[in-house]
Design an enzyme around this catalytic site. Structure first.
Site, PDB file in Angstrom:
ATOM      1  N   ARG A   1      -1.864  -6.221  18.217  1.00  0.00           N
ATOM      2  CA  ARG A   1      -2.484  -5.294  17.261  1.00  0.00           C
ATOM      3  C   ARG A   1      -3.837  -4.924  17.823  1.00  0.00           C
ATOM      4  O   ARG A   1      -4.682  -5.799  18.076  1.00  0.00           O
ATOM      5  CB  ARG A   1      -2.649  -5.956  15.885  1.00  0.00           C
TER       6      ARG A   1
ATOM      7  N   HIS B   1       2.656   2.129  13.586  1.00  0.00           N
ATOM      8  CA  HIS B   1       2.896   0.803  12.986  1.00  0.00           C
ATOM      9  C   HIS B   1       4.416   0.650  12.802  1.00  0.00           C
ATOM     10  O   HIS B   1       4.925   0.618  11.680  1.00  0.00           O
ATOM     11  CB  HIS B   1       2.141   0.706  11.656  1.00  0.00           C
TER      12      HIS B   1
ATOM     13  N   GLN C   1       6.095  -2.068  10.505  1.00  0.00           N
ATOM     14  CA  GLN C   1       5.981  -1.712   9.090  1.00  0.00           C
ATOM     15  C   GLN C   1       7.090  -0.742   8.703  1.00  0.00           C
ATOM     16  O   GLN C   1       7.756  -0.907   7.675  1.00  0.00           O
ATOM     17  CB  GLN C   1       4.596  -1.077   8.839  1.00  0.00           C
TER      18      GLN C   1
ATOM     19  N   ASP D   1      -0.820   4.624   1.355  1.00  0.00           N
ATOM     20  CA  ASP D   1      -1.564   3.660   2.172  1.00  0.00           C
ATOM     21  C   ASP D   1      -3.052   3.921   1.923  1.00  0.00           C
ATOM     22  O   ASP D   1      -3.422   4.951   1.331  1.00  0.00           O
ATOM     23  CB  ASP D   1      -1.190   3.853   3.664  1.00  0.00           C
TER      24      ASP D   1
ATOM     25  N   CYS E   1       2.151  -0.257   2.054  1.00  0.00           N
ATOM     26  CA  CYS E   1       2.257  -1.262   3.120  1.00  0.00           C
ATOM     27  C   CYS E   1       1.331  -2.446   2.881  1.00  0.00           C
ATOM     28  O   CYS E   1       1.540  -3.514   3.454  1.00  0.00           O
ATOM     29  CB  CYS E   1       1.943  -0.605   4.461  1.00  0.00           C
TER      30      CYS E   1
ATOM     31  N   ARG F   1       8.812  -7.750   5.934  1.00  0.00           N
ATOM     32  CA  ARG F   1       8.193  -7.803   7.263  1.00  0.00           C
ATOM     33  C   ARG F   1       8.708  -9.033   8.024  1.00  0.00           C
ATOM     34  O   ARG F   1       8.988  -8.977   9.220  1.00  0.00           O
ATOM     35  CB  ARG F   1       6.656  -7.895   7.141  1.00  0.00           C
TER      36      ARG F   1
HETATM   37  N1   CP Z   1       0.863  -4.022   6.210  1.00  0.00           N
HETATM   38  C1   CP Z   1       0.202  -4.736   7.163  1.00  0.00           C
HETATM   39  O1   CP Z   1       0.374  -4.528   8.363  1.00  0.00           O
HETATM   40  O2   CP Z   1      -0.650  -5.658   6.653  1.00  0.00           O
HETATM   41  P1   CP Z   1      -1.684  -6.558   7.481  1.00  0.00           P
HETATM   42  O3   CP Z   1      -2.792  -5.656   7.935  1.00  0.00           O
HETATM   43  O4   CP Z   1      -2.144  -7.592   6.490  1.00  0.00           O
HETATM   44  O5   CP Z   1      -0.962  -7.153   8.634  1.00  0.00           O
HETATM   45  N1  NVA Z   2      -3.513   2.366   7.831  1.00  0.00           N
HETATM   46  C1  NVA Z   2      -3.909   0.992   7.651  1.00  0.00           C
HETATM   47  C2  NVA Z   2      -2.713   0.120   7.650  1.00  0.00           C
HETATM   48  C3  NVA Z   2      -2.986  -1.341   7.412  1.00  0.00           C
HETATM   49  C4  NVA Z   2      -1.749  -2.167   7.456  1.00  0.00           C
HETATM   50  C5  NVA Z   2      -4.883   0.596   8.751  1.00  0.00           C
HETATM   51  O1  NVA Z   2      -4.650   0.960   9.910  1.00  0.00           O
HETATM   52  O2  NVA Z   2      -5.878  -0.059   8.450  1.00  0.00           O
END
Ligand code: CP
Ligand code: NVA
Length: 309
Positions: free
Chosen positions: A103, A130, A133, A224, A264, A292
């Site tokens: 990530r 993502h 997700q 989101d 999400c 997930r």
């Molecule tokens: N939805 C998601 O990816 O959550 P986190 O940022 O907690 O991993």
């Molecule tokens: N769009 C959000 C998703 C978090 C899971 C971010 O990138 O922070």
């Protein structure tokens, strides 16, 4: 050739359905307490340069349930934080581990890592995509609605990483997706066109600035956060630019009467979604979060445990 999951662009419909069906099997097995050991003796490196609750914990749990080990790393734990290249990092981690989950901010960094690595690389979120997700989202829709093809899905909010991955996933499985974003926050036009090119059926992908029009008759309403990780400096401006795009009871009334609500997570109650909607009877956000775990287990089985390299 090493198979990665950087985006769902190079996953065909058949492959996506196979992953979903495996994820549903993993979910059934877990509910029966069945132990698996497909990952015994294998190690997965988890590089996280942004915070995470769901992704990190579900990956660690999935790997542990499969009998494998994971190592959680941030850039500061690695020489990456002191200027070692992402390519050298990938080459070295490939000698110790059977997969790398990452990530980070730049999607290009993840592409470079995948190119240099000889083990599967899984994108656990970048600024642009993502995909894990999106797979859990498809699984949740399939569970709740018994089908994906011809479902009317509406995403309200920022044309961000989550929206981008949803566009690709929806196009591939026959979901009609409408994105409702404020002006200037629509998903990237080039990616919208690319996602449209993945449509093989009669489904549509449309983008509008009108949230009411977008939600009308929807089977699934998704949102989101308005400010993603890394955009914190824009919070104030975004709060004002996204006014009128909150999923609240009034907006939700325009959707189908059996509509489900997805997010999400993490959520900001009172911003992109009202507390009564996210905590209300139409919300499936915690089943979505649970999925997930199952979908990533299926993915690790597919990319790593079964030796598909
Ligand atoms: N939805 C998601 O990816 O959550 P986190 O940022 O907690 O991993
Ligand atoms: N769009 C959000 C998703 C978090 C899971 C971010 O990138 O922070």
């Amino acid at each position: 050739m090493t198979r990665n999951l950087l985006t769902l662009k190079n996953y065909n419909q058949d492959e996506i359905y196979r992953l979903l069906s495996k994820a549903l099997e993993c979910k059934r097995k877990r509910s029966r307490g069945k132990i698996e050991d497909n990952l015994k003796g294998k190690t997965v490196a988890l590089i996280f340069n942004k915070p995470s609750t769901r992704t990190r914990v579900s990956f660690e749990a999935a790997i542990s349930h499969l009998g494998g080990d994971s190592i959680y790393l941030t850039s500061n734990d690695l020489q990456l934080g002191r200027g070692e290249t992402i390519e050298d990092t990938g080459k070295v981690l490939s000698r110790y581990c059977e997969a790398i989950v990452i990530r980070t901010f730049s999607h290009e960094d993840v592409e470079a890592l995948a190119k240099a690595s000889t083990v599967p690389v899984i994108n656990a979120l970048t600024n642009n995509h993502h995909p894990c997700q999106a797979l859990a989202d498809l699984m949740t829709i399939l569970e709740k609605k018994d089908r994906l093809a011809s479902i009317d899905l509406t995403f309200i909010g920022d044309g961000n990483n989550v929206c981008n991955s949803l566009m690709i996933a929806a196009a591939k499985v026959g979901i009609n997706l409408t994105v409702g974003s404020p002006k200037g926050y629509e998903p990237d036009k080039e990616l919208v066109d690319e996602a449209r090119s993945f449509i093989t059926g009669v489904n549509k992908l449309s983008v509008t600035n009108d949230p009411k029009k977008a939600v009308k008759g929807a089977d699934v309403v998704y949102t989101d956060v308005w400010t993603s990780m890394g955009q914190e400096k824009e919070t104030k401006k975004r709060l004002s630019d996204f006014k009128g795009y909150q999923i609240d009871e009034k907006l939700l009334k325009l959707a189908s009467k059996d509509a489900i609500v997805m997010h999400c997570l993490p959520a900001h109650r009172g911003e992109e979604i009202s507390a009564e909607v996210i905590d209300g009877p139409k919300s499936v956000v915690f089943d979505q979060a649970e999925n997930r775990l199952h979908v990533q287990k299926a993915l690790i089985n597919y990319l790593v445990a079964n030796g598909k390299k």
